[in-house]
Design a protein around this motif. Structure first.
Motif, PDB file in Angstrom:
ATOM      1  N   ILE A   5       7.943  14.135  21.387  1.00  0.00           N
ATOM      2  CA  ILE A   5       7.908  14.695  19.855  1.00  0.00           C
ATOM      3  C   ILE A   5       8.719  14.080  18.895  1.00  0.00           C
ATOM      4  O   ILE A   5       8.278  13.656  17.733  1.00  0.00           O
ATOM      5  N   PRO A   6       9.857  13.413  19.163  1.00  0.00           N
ATOM      6  CA  PRO A   6      10.624  12.498  18.194  1.00  0.00           C
ATOM      7  C   PRO A   6       9.887  11.278  17.622  1.00  0.00           C
ATOM      8  O   PRO A   6       9.896  10.953  16.318  1.00  0.00           O
ATOM      9  N   LEU A   7       9.092  10.736  18.189  1.00  0.00           N
ATOM     10  CA  LEU A   7       8.139   9.848  17.929  1.00  0.00           C
ATOM     11  C   LEU A   7       7.256   9.943  17.056  1.00  0.00           C
ATOM     12  O   LEU A   7       6.623   9.293  16.195  1.00  0.00           O
ATOM     13  N   PHE A   8       6.439  11.321  17.275  1.00  0.00           N
ATOM     14  CA  PHE A   8       5.268  11.679  16.496  1.00  0.00           C
ATOM     15  C   PHE A   8       5.752  12.492  15.413  1.00  0.00           C
ATOM     16  O   PHE A   8       4.895  13.066  14.572  1.00  0.00           O
ATOM     17  N   GLN A   9       7.184  13.273  15.332  1.00  0.00           N
ATOM     18  CA  GLN A   9       7.379  14.174  14.388  1.00  0.00           C
ATOM     19  C   GLN A   9       7.136  13.848  12.809  1.00  0.00           C
ATOM     20  O   GLN A   9       6.863  14.356  11.808  1.00  0.00           O
ATOM     21  N   GLU A  10       7.486  12.299  12.719  1.00  0.00           N
ATOM     22  CA  GLU A  10       7.741  11.649  11.473  1.00  0.00           C
ATOM     23  C   GLU A  10       6.147  11.808  10.800  1.00  0.00           C
ATOM     24  O   GLU A  10       5.863  12.195   9.493  1.00  0.00           O
ATOM     25  N   SER A  11       4.979  11.996  11.740  1.00  0.00           N
ATOM     26  CA  SER A  11       3.758  11.707  11.174  1.00  0.00           C
ATOM     27  C   SER A  11       2.884  13.265  11.241  1.00  0.00           C
ATOM     28  O   SER A  11       1.906  13.408  10.907  1.00  0.00           O
ATOM     29  N   GLY A  12       3.989  14.300  11.305  1.00  0.00           N
ATOM     30  CA  GLY A  12       3.533  15.468  11.158  1.00  0.00           C
ATOM     31  C   GLY A  12       2.997  16.199  12.076  1.00  0.00           C
ATOM     32  O   GLY A  12       2.229  17.048  12.182  1.00  0.00           O
TER      33      GLY A  12
ATOM     34  N   LEU B 146       9.878  -5.119  22.916  1.00  0.00           N
ATOM     35  CA  LEU B 146       8.639  -4.811  23.566  1.00  0.00           C
ATOM     36  C   LEU B 146       7.423  -5.526  22.832  1.00  0.00           C
ATOM     37  O   LEU B 146       7.395  -5.507  21.725  1.00  0.00           O
ATOM     38  N   LYS B 147       6.446  -5.854  23.650  1.00  0.00           N
ATOM     39  CA  LYS B 147       5.188  -6.471  22.815  1.00  0.00           C
ATOM     40  C   LYS B 147       4.447  -5.287  22.523  1.00  0.00           C
ATOM     41  O   LYS B 147       4.517  -4.084  23.052  1.00  0.00           O
ATOM     42  N   TRP B 148       3.488  -5.742  21.496  1.00  0.00           N
ATOM     43  CA  TRP B 148       2.697  -4.586  21.020  1.00  0.00           C
ATOM     44  C   TRP B 148       1.909  -3.935  22.083  1.00  0.00           C
ATOM     45  O   TRP B 148       1.779  -2.849  22.167  1.00  0.00           O
ATOM     46  N   ASP B 149       1.227  -4.633  22.818  1.00  0.00           N
ATOM     47  CA  ASP B 149       0.349  -4.053  23.809  1.00  0.00           C
ATOM     48  C   ASP B 149       1.081  -3.308  24.897  1.00  0.00           C
ATOM     49  O   ASP B 149       0.697  -2.362  25.288  1.00  0.00           O
ATOM     50  N   ASP B 150       2.352  -3.763  25.228  1.00  0.00           N
ATOM     51  CA  ASP B 150       3.209  -3.018  26.152  1.00  0.00           C
ATOM     52  C   ASP B 150       3.682  -2.005  25.545  1.00  0.00           C
ATOM     53  O   ASP B 150       3.712  -0.670  26.092  1.00  0.00           O
ATOM     54  N   LEU B 151       4.095  -1.758  24.249  1.00  0.00           N
ATOM     55  CA  LEU B 151       4.541  -0.554  23.474  1.00  0.00           C
ATOM     56  C   LEU B 151       3.292   0.446  23.339  1.00  0.00           C
ATOM     57  O   LEU B 151       3.365   1.721  23.751  1.00  0.00           O
ATOM     58  N   LEU B 152       2.054   0.272  23.099  1.00  0.00           N
ATOM     59  CA  LEU B 152       1.026   1.053  22.914  1.00  0.00           C
ATOM     60  C   LEU B 152       0.621   1.608  24.347  1.00  0.00           C
ATOM     61  O   LEU B 152       0.294   2.712  24.490  1.00  0.00           O
ATOM     62  N   SER B 153       0.637   0.455  25.435  1.00  0.00           N
ATOM     63  CA  SER B 153       0.238   1.163  26.678  1.00  0.00           C
ATOM     64  C   SER B 153       1.253   2.094  27.369  1.00  0.00           C
ATOM     65  O   SER B 153       1.003   3.188  27.825  1.00  0.00           O
ATOM     66  N   ARG B 154       2.662   1.903  26.901  1.00  0.00           N
ATOM     67  CA  ARG B 154       3.660   2.732  27.356  1.00  0.00           C
ATOM     68  C   ARG B 154       3.616   4.436  26.711  1.00  0.00           C
ATOM     69  O   ARG B 154       3.808   5.123  27.600  1.00  0.00           O
ATOM     70  N   CYS B 155       3.204   4.103  25.459  1.00  0.00           N
ATOM     71  CA  CYS B 155       3.027   5.475  25.004  1.00  0.00           C
ATOM     72  C   CYS B 155       1.928   6.116  25.369  1.00  0.00           C
ATOM     73  O   CYS B 155       1.905   7.495  25.428  1.00  0.00           O
ATOM     74  N   LEU B 156       0.796   5.632  25.400  1.00  0.00           N
ATOM     75  CA  LEU B 156      -0.460   6.411  26.203  1.00  0.00           C
ATOM     76  C   LEU B 156      -0.343   7.046  27.361  1.00  0.00           C
ATOM     77  O   LEU B 156      -0.572   8.039  27.810  1.00  0.00           O
ATOM     78  N   GLU B 157       0.597   6.265  28.185  1.00  0.00           N
ATOM     79  CA  GLU B 157       0.977   6.663  29.720  1.00  0.00           C
ATOM     80  C   GLU B 157       1.670   7.841  29.550  1.00  0.00           C
ATOM     81  O   GLU B 157       1.830   8.558  30.468  1.00  0.00           O
ATOM     82  N   ARG B 158       2.772   8.076  28.493  1.00  0.00           N
ATOM     83  CA  ARG B 158       3.773   9.278  28.581  1.00  0.00           C
ATOM     84  C   ARG B 158       3.173  10.406  27.746  1.00  0.00           C
ATOM     85  O   ARG B 158       3.627  11.538  27.578  1.00  0.00           O
ATOM     86  N   LEU B 159       2.113  10.368  27.075  1.00  0.00           N
ATOM     87  CA  LEU B 159       1.313  11.296  26.556  1.00  0.00           C
ATOM     88  C   LEU B 159       0.466  12.011  27.555  1.00  0.00           C
ATOM     89  O   LEU B 159       0.213  11.479  28.750  1.00  0.00           O
ATOM     90  N   GLN B 160       0.327  13.453  27.172  1.00  0.00           N
ATOM     91  CA  GLN B 160      -0.602  14.317  28.213  1.00  0.00           C
ATOM     92  C   GLN B 160      -1.921  13.890  28.027  1.00  0.00           C
ATOM     93  O   GLN B 160      -2.525  14.006  26.776  1.00  0.00           O
ATOM     94  N   PRO B 161      -2.485  13.592  29.124  1.00  0.00           N
ATOM     95  CA  PRO B 161      -4.024  13.213  29.515  1.00  0.00           C
ATOM     96  C   PRO B 161      -4.944  14.310  29.002  1.00  0.00           C
ATOM     97  O   PRO B 161      -4.820  15.530  29.526  1.00  0.00           O
ATOM     98  N   LEU B 162      -5.889  13.953  28.121  1.00  0.00           N
ATOM     99  CA  LEU B 162      -7.015  15.176  27.969  1.00  0.00           C
ATOM    100  C   LEU B 162      -8.248  14.400  27.685  1.00  0.00           C
ATOM    101  O   LEU B 162      -8.417  13.085  27.728  1.00  0.00           O
ATOM    102  N   HIS B 163      -9.366  14.799  27.979  1.00  0.00           N
ATOM    103  CA  HIS B 163     -10.499  14.258  27.640  1.00  0.00           C
ATOM    104  C   HIS B 163     -11.529  15.487  26.901  1.00  0.00           C
ATOM    105  O   HIS B 163     -11.503  16.532  27.252  1.00  0.00           O
ATOM    106  N   GLN B 164     -12.349  14.872  25.912  1.00  0.00           N
ATOM    107  CA  GLN B 164     -13.556  15.972  25.463  1.00  0.00           C
ATOM    108  C   GLN B 164     -14.742  15.484  25.853  1.00  0.00           C
ATOM    109  O   GLN B 164     -15.146  14.413  25.713  1.00  0.00           O
ATOM    110  N   VAL B 165     -15.602  16.455  26.158  1.00  0.00           N
ATOM    111  CA  VAL B 165     -16.930  16.389  26.732  1.00  0.00           C
ATOM    112  C   VAL B 165     -17.844  16.784  25.768  1.00  0.00           C
ATOM    113  O   VAL B 165     -17.746  18.098  25.448  1.00  0.00           O
TER     114      VAL B 165
END
Length: 581
Positions: A389-396, A452-471
């Motif tokens: 939440i702290p990382l994403f609350q700035e973007s609303g 952190l490298k940009w790629d590492d930063l983004l991959s770490r972020c995606l790993e720590r978010l809750q996985p969902l999928h849209q069908v």
């Protein structure tokens, strides 16, 4: 209680005033229980004398099997084979091929009518279901497709709320016309066998799939005509023709009559039911699915009563006349591989009256079944977790906000630029501030990692978010589900005598009907295929087919259905081709 009695009287007008008072007593204890189905639907259950007597879903009242055992004629009833009960209790709906057609015909029901399901030979209902089509539509469809959506069965959880008693044995009702025919049969010297003989022991059939040809023929009445009740106005005009036809039939022996019936259904099936795309076609499927549906109402095919005695001999006779060609593609399993539709006998065959509408319905249903499958569009999504939440609350965004991977990427880039975290000496790196440290680094890393490298930063972020999928299925609204979508799982299992079987799971997640896949595979590889529930699940089925069929599966899923390879697991288990010398 008075309101309940009024609602019951409105829902079941067949109940007399005395029966209604007996059903909803004035003084006896009546308990109300609220339960939830596995789908999350709220169900109100009314219990009397420790047995549930009614259940209510969305203000609609339904009787339980305990009630129907006391009032077996409360609902229009349809019979099925005893082994089907196990499938119904497991959550399956009742398909029309599993419905037994009585000699007196079906009760007339409309789509949405509440019905009872009984077992052959016993009038005590074992299930409560809603008709998905009217009686006329069932007959017009050639008794194929889903006939009833089952709500409650004997041996389910609702039944377990009661005293868990067994269904009583109630003798089937005999109609006046049937009694007349039986009396006439007894007077005739050459007595005819009744169309249906109720078995005293309905549990003698071990499994529907294991019914022998003799058992199927002696029990099942195939449907052919769609107009059972629509042509009553023409009965008077046709009486004279019927009498002449009966006299002509009586002059032939029963064996000759059965031979003629087999010939009629055989040519009718080849001319109207079987297509070139259906070949190769299992001979058992041809008899059960095509010839039976061409049999006139009130008659039944019984190979034992013909001069052929075996269906294979009947087909050999047709093969000698060069009408078709039968081959044993697998050991012990014969298939029709070729049909000469230009043969004079097929061309000269005239379809009996009364089959036109049924044939048209069957053709339209075949066209529907042959509609092109569209692979669903699957998009991975991510939900904002508490830790992030702290990382994403700035973007609303708040906890539970659903984002695509590109949206996550843009939010992270904007966060880094807004907080001026890009490393000035090397722009490929991002400086880790307190929020990034708490959200993306493990405790052991927090003192060691400052960039952190940009790629590492983004991959770490995606790993720590809750996985969902849209069908998104073709022509439907998108569906969002938790977790990553499970791939279609293909495994090879070893059975007795060192035989292998291929098991396919998770087809439903991709909009594929396991029964349709099993039927197509069975046709392609000419091997036995069955549908079984997936262990540990309530609403999933798996396909099991004999042999290692991964090659055929891969071709069907990848080439015909256009499913991406990443959603199919187990393709590497295909049998390896022999080495060339």
């Amino acid at each position: 209680r008075r309101k309940l009695r009024t609602d019951v009287a409105a829902a079941f007008p067949n109940l007399s005033a005395e029966q209604l008072t007996e059903f909803i007593p004035n003084k006896e204890e009546l308990n109300v229980i609220k339960i939830y189905s596995h789908k999350g639907e709220a169900v109100t259950v009314y219990v009397n004398n420790r047995n549930p007597i009614l259940f209510e879903i969305e203000k609609a009242l339904y009787p339980t099997v305990y009630t129907l055992w006391v009032y077996p004629d409360l609902l229009p009833a349809f019979s099925t084979w005893p082994p089907v009960l196990q499938k119904l209790a497991g959550g399956a709906d009742l398909m029309l091929p599993g419905v037994v057609v009585p000699s007196s015909g079906f009760p007339q029901v409309e789509r949405g009518t509440l019905c009872a399901v009984t077992l052959l030979g016993n009038r005590a209902p074992v299930a409560v279901a809603v008709a998905t089509m009217s009686t006329a539509e069932m007959l017009a469809a050639g008794m194929k497709g889903k006939g009833f959506a089952v709500l409650h069965t004997y041996m389910d959880h609702l039944w377990e709320y009661g005293d868990k008693s067994y269904p009583p044995t109630l003798a089937p009702l005999v109609t006046d016309s049937a009694e007349k025919e039986r009396a006439e049969d007894e007077e005739e010297t050459e007595g005819k066998e009744p169309v249906i003989s109720f078995s005293p022991d309905p549990l003698q059939h071990a499994d529907v799939g294991d019914l022998s040809l003799k058992e199927r023929d002696s029990c099942a009445i195939p449907m052919g005509k769609a107009e059972l009740n629509e042509n009553r106005a023409a009965e008077t005009a046709g009486d004279a023709n019927t009498e002449v036809q009966q006299e002509a039939e009586d002059s032939r022996t029963p064996q000759e009559q059965m031979d003629a019936l087999f010939n009629q259904c055989f040519f009718h099936a080849l001319k109207c039911k079987v297509k070139k795309s259906d070949l190769p076609l299992l001979t058992s499927t041809f008899l059960r699915s095509h010839m039976f549906s061409c049999c006139p109402a009130g008659q039944q095919l019984d190979i034992k009563k013909s001069s052929y005695k075996k269906f294979s001999k009947f087909l050999q006779c047709m093969q000698q006349q060069k009408i078709l060609q039968v081959k044993e593609l697998n050991k012990g399993v014969e298939s029709i591989v070729e049909v000469d539709w230009k043969h004079p006998d097929i061309k000269a065959f005239a379809v009996p009256e009364g089959f036109s509408s049924a044939s048209a319905a069957q053709d339209s249903k075949s066209e529907d079944r042959e509609q092109v499958y569209h692979a669903p569009e699957i998009i991975p999504l991510y939900g904002v977790s508490t830790k992030m939440i702290p990382l994403f609350q700035e973007s609303g965004h708040r906890k539970g906000s659903i984002l695509s991977s590109s949206e996550v990427r843009n939010i992270i880039i904007n966060y880094v630029k807004t907080n001026e975290l890009v490393d000035e000496t090397n722009k490929n790196f991002v400086k880790v501030n307190a929020i990034l440290c708490d959200c993306l680094l493990d405790k052991s890393e927090q003192d060691e990692i400052s960039n952190l490298k940009w790629d590492d930063l983004l991959s770490r972020c995606l790993e720590r978010l809750q996985p969902l999928h849209q069908v998104t299925f073709f022509g439907q609204e998108p569906i969002v589900r938790k977790g990553n979508i499970e791939p279609i799982d293909i495994t090879i299992a070893q059975r007795s005598s060192n035989k292998k079987v291929t098991i396919i799971k998770n087809l439903e997640l991709y909009g594929l009907d396991p029964q349709c896949v099993a039927n197509i595979l069975q046709q392609k590889v000419q091997a036995s295929a069955t549908i079984t529930p997936v262990p540990g699940t309530k609403d999933r089925a798996q396909v099991q087919i004999q042999g290692n069929q991964v090659h055929h599966l891969a071709k069907m899923l990848l080439e015909e259905y256009q499913l991406p390879r990443k959603y199919i697991q187990g393709l590497e288990k295909a049998p390896k081709l022999g080495r060339k010398k």
